[in-house]
Design a protein around this motif. Sequence first.
Motif, PDB file in Angstrom:
ATOM      1  N   SER A  51     -16.943 -44.946   9.155  1.00  0.00           N
ATOM      2  CA  SER A  51     -18.353 -44.930   9.867  1.00  0.00           C
ATOM      3  C   SER A  51     -19.460 -43.535   8.742  1.00  0.00           C
ATOM      4  CB  SER A  51     -18.314 -44.107  11.122  1.00  0.00           C
ATOM      5  OG  SER A  51     -17.913 -42.525  10.936  1.00  0.00           O
ATOM      6  N   LYS A  99     -21.112 -45.865   6.521  1.00  0.00           N
ATOM      7  CA  LYS A  99     -22.366 -46.288   7.350  1.00  0.00           C
ATOM      8  C   LYS A  99     -23.453 -45.394   7.400  1.00  0.00           C
ATOM      9  CE  LYS A  99     -20.457 -49.994  10.353  1.00  0.00           C
ATOM     10  NZ  LYS A  99     -19.688 -50.092  11.982  1.00  0.00           N
ATOM     11  N   ALA A 100     -23.171 -44.492   8.028  1.00  0.00           N
ATOM     12  CA  ALA A 100     -23.884 -43.406   7.638  1.00  0.00           C
ATOM     13  C   ALA A 100     -24.697 -43.233   6.342  1.00  0.00           C
ATOM     14  CB  ALA A 100     -22.921 -42.692   7.880  1.00  0.00           C
ATOM     15  N   SER A 131     -26.686 -46.104   5.744  1.00  0.00           N
ATOM     16  CA  SER A 131     -27.950 -46.007   6.519  1.00  0.00           C
ATOM     17  C   SER A 131     -29.383 -44.460   5.579  1.00  0.00           C
ATOM     18  CB  SER A 131     -27.728 -45.904   7.228  1.00  0.00           C
ATOM     19  OG  SER A 131     -27.064 -44.919   7.986  1.00  0.00           O
ATOM     20  N   SER A 172     -35.469 -48.531   9.773  1.00  0.00           N
ATOM     21  CA  SER A 172     -34.722 -48.478  10.679  1.00  0.00           C
ATOM     22  C   SER A 172     -33.462 -49.741  10.237  1.00  0.00           C
ATOM     23  CB  SER A 172     -34.618 -48.782  12.486  1.00  0.00           C
ATOM     24  OG  SER A 172     -35.552 -49.790  12.280  1.00  0.00           O
ATOM     25  N   ARG A 181     -28.804 -53.800  13.429  1.00  0.00           N
ATOM     26  CA  ARG A 181     -27.991 -53.863  12.678  1.00  0.00           C
ATOM     27  C   ARG A 181     -27.148 -55.804  13.609  1.00  0.00           C
ATOM     28  NH1 ARG A 181     -27.072 -51.328  18.136  1.00  0.00           N
ATOM     29  NH2 ARG A 181     -25.846 -52.843  19.361  1.00  0.00           N
ATOM     30  N   GLU A 183     -23.249 -46.576  18.994  1.00  0.00           N
ATOM     31  CA  GLU A 183     -23.957 -45.870  19.330  1.00  0.00           C
ATOM     32  C   GLU A 183     -23.470 -44.400  19.173  1.00  0.00           C
ATOM     33  OE1 GLU A 183     -27.127 -47.749  22.703  1.00  0.00           O
ATOM     34  OE2 GLU A 183     -26.543 -45.579  22.509  1.00  0.00           O
ATOM     35  N   THR A 204     -22.567 -43.939  15.111  1.00  0.00           N
ATOM     36  CA  THR A 204     -23.993 -43.189  14.204  1.00  0.00           C
ATOM     37  C   THR A 204     -24.812 -42.383  15.036  1.00  0.00           C
ATOM     38  OG1 THR A 204     -24.548 -45.538  14.832  1.00  0.00           O
ATOM     39  CG2 THR A 204     -26.333 -44.467  14.344  1.00  0.00           C
ATOM     40  N   ASP A 205     -23.772 -41.617  16.617  1.00  0.00           N
ATOM     41  CA  ASP A 205     -24.783 -40.438  16.547  1.00  0.00           C
ATOM     42  C   ASP A 205     -23.448 -39.637  16.016  1.00  0.00           C
ATOM     43  OD1 ASP A 205     -24.064 -38.275  19.471  1.00  0.00           O
ATOM     44  OD2 ASP A 205     -26.227 -37.967  18.224  1.00  0.00           O
ATOM     45  N   HIS A 233     -24.436 -39.005  12.299  1.00  0.00           N
ATOM     46  CA  HIS A 233     -25.578 -38.025  12.148  1.00  0.00           C
ATOM     47  C   HIS A 233     -25.945 -36.705  12.383  1.00  0.00           C
ATOM     48  CE1 HIS A 233     -28.834 -42.043  13.071  1.00  0.00           C
ATOM     49  NE2 HIS A 233     -28.149 -41.852  11.782  1.00  0.00           N
ATOM     50  N   ILE A 243     -31.055 -49.277  14.855  1.00  0.00           N
ATOM     51  CA  ILE A 243     -30.225 -48.677  14.553  1.00  0.00           C
ATOM     52  C   ILE A 243     -30.902 -47.094  14.276  1.00  0.00           C
ATOM     53  CG2 ILE A 243     -28.336 -47.248  13.626  1.00  0.00           C
ATOM     54  CD1 ILE A 243     -27.428 -49.934  12.644  1.00  0.00           C
ATOM     55  N   TYR A 258     -31.673 -42.064  10.186  1.00  0.00           N
ATOM     56  CA  TYR A 258     -31.139 -40.588  10.412  1.00  0.00           C
ATOM     57  C   TYR A 258     -32.068 -40.146   8.549  1.00  0.00           C
ATOM     58  CZ  TYR A 258     -28.981 -36.620   8.896  1.00  0.00           C
ATOM     59  OH  TYR A 258     -28.516 -35.019   8.482  1.00  0.00           O
TER      60      TYR A 258
END
Lengths: 128, 525
Positions: A10, A13-14, A17, A23, A26, A62, A65-66, A69, B476, B479
């Motif tokens: 993750s 991924k974060a 992104s 966006s 995905r 989700e 991702t949350d 963030h 997605i 951020y």
Amino acid sequence: MSNPSAGTPSKAKAGSSQPSEASFKRKRGVFQKDLQHMMYGFGDDANPFPETVTLVEDIVVEYVTDLAHKAQDIGSKRGKLSVEDFLYLIRKDTPKLNRCTELLSMQEELKQARKAFEVDEEKLATLE
Amino acid sequence: MDQQPPPQPSPSTVPAALTPTPPNATASSSDPSQQQPQQQPPLSQPPTPSPQQPQLSQTSQIQQQPSQPFPSRTPSTFPSPNLNPKPLPKPQQPPQPRPALSAPQPRIAATFLRPWQQQSSHFINSSSSSPSVTSTPAPTLSSQPRGSINLGAPSSHSSPSPPSPSPSPSQPSPFSGSFGHSFTGASSSNVSQSRPPMQGMTIGSHSQMRPPGISAQHQQRPLQSSLRPPSLPNSQSPATQNFQGHGSMRVSAVGSSTPSTLQTSQVHNQPWLSSGSQGKPPLPPPSFRPQINSPSLQQRSHIPQQHHSSPTVPQQQHVSSPQLPQSSSLQPQEHFRQQMSPTPGPPQSLPHQQPPRAQGSVNQKPSSLATVQPSTVQLVNQNKAALTETDESGGKILTKRSIHDLLNQIDPSEKLDPEVEDILVDIAEDFVDSITTFGCSLAKHRKSDTLEAKDILLHLERNWNMILPGFTGDEIKTYRKPLTNEVHKERLAAIKKSIVVSGVNAKGNLGKVGANILGSPNVKI
């Protein structure tokens, strides 16, 4: 829980992104195969519905991702994202937290073992 | 009836005229009817089927006024309901004295009908002409209703009226005959029941027609629900059912008329409007479409007929533009028509519209909203007003039955007082309404005229703290790094610098201890 292991991907991924504002499209079915086995392990049918797998995958993505963030929000104050941020975020979820700390400690032990193994080899080499 | 006079000059205006008629129906019930008969005599003169066809298509949008399409046939009695906004008759209409129409209206309204027309006429004339309406409907109905919308006519009614359709052969529209049969049956049956069919027709009218229409709605609902199983929950069913019922009755006419009527009814939210579902078929064309396309073959056969009328639609649309309610209704009609032409459009349209109607459950909303409906936003606004009425009238989102089902899921042995159930239903409706409203504002903020799932999801996530997985699609959430001011960064850097400097000084002066103390803050930072 596979949080620690999932935490690393993750993070990756974060990280990927973050830079772009647009966006991402995905991919669907990223966890499809693995999730099917996991669902079976938790009591579902051996062949669950594809819609169910998709829904569970949506939930997982989700959630991750949350989490990423929020970790970034905390890490940016500190300067950099670290494992501590993720542990801080799941502090209220005891099973997850315990599993995370266990996996992290196992990782450290394995590191030590590998290190010791290499050292042993060196010793053997020197002895010989 | 402002709407009626303007349309006269052009056929396009006719639809506009039609739409206003319903609302004005109650106010100037006589006017539309008056105009109609006036229109009819002139209309009767132009026998050409072409004018009739466009009229028919227009009639779908129509407001109760039965007249125009029939002009050829029923020169005498038809007040020429604005149903068929014939170009020719239109101009004539305005000059005709409205009061004259009033007399024939009750008859005409009754006769024409379209079931919903009848109802509207009933409403309009409820006080006076109801008996006359019932009597006259048979002859007039055959002629006009066929071409027009069989909005309210339940399928069951259609059967009995085979004899009445015969007089209507004069009707230009090919489908009219078929419709007429069904319609006549419906109309005749409707005449007696007049109220119910009308109500069924439009959601908007739904609310208006409430008192009489409720029974009809219920009748129609089972039909509609059977037609449209997929998407809608109970609440949606009335709206959709109405459409379905309408659709089954008259595909072409209904499509256009229902959306218009619906909108008009919704827009006006006047009780007498319900009777006036008249010219403008309620909006829910999208919902209507799926119903029409999927469920019945009849509808399909009629659909091609509607295509004929489709050219008229653009005209109508132009006309309606001046009038807000009409325009909104027209748009849906237009969309409806467009959708119709591609035929079995995605069933999504239905659900989409319905949710905006705030009739769908929240869960359904995201899915239904997914499809794009250009006029949805407008529709939603109109619907909201109408919905409140419909809810009261019986277009509920949640029925007592579903409350019981939910309760059983939670605790089988639990019981609820009837007041509690009522208030739960009210809470649910208000919730759906508020969600839809805010979702529409978000969609508008997004510079889009389509309510999509992401609008609703964002609102729920931010304001209601409800996360609904499974509806996000392929995106997605991006951020955004927390924005930091340059000033703040500079200040932090200065602090660090001063600490380092003081730490160095402290080391030199105070020794290790001081350095350690000073050093720790650095580490933390």
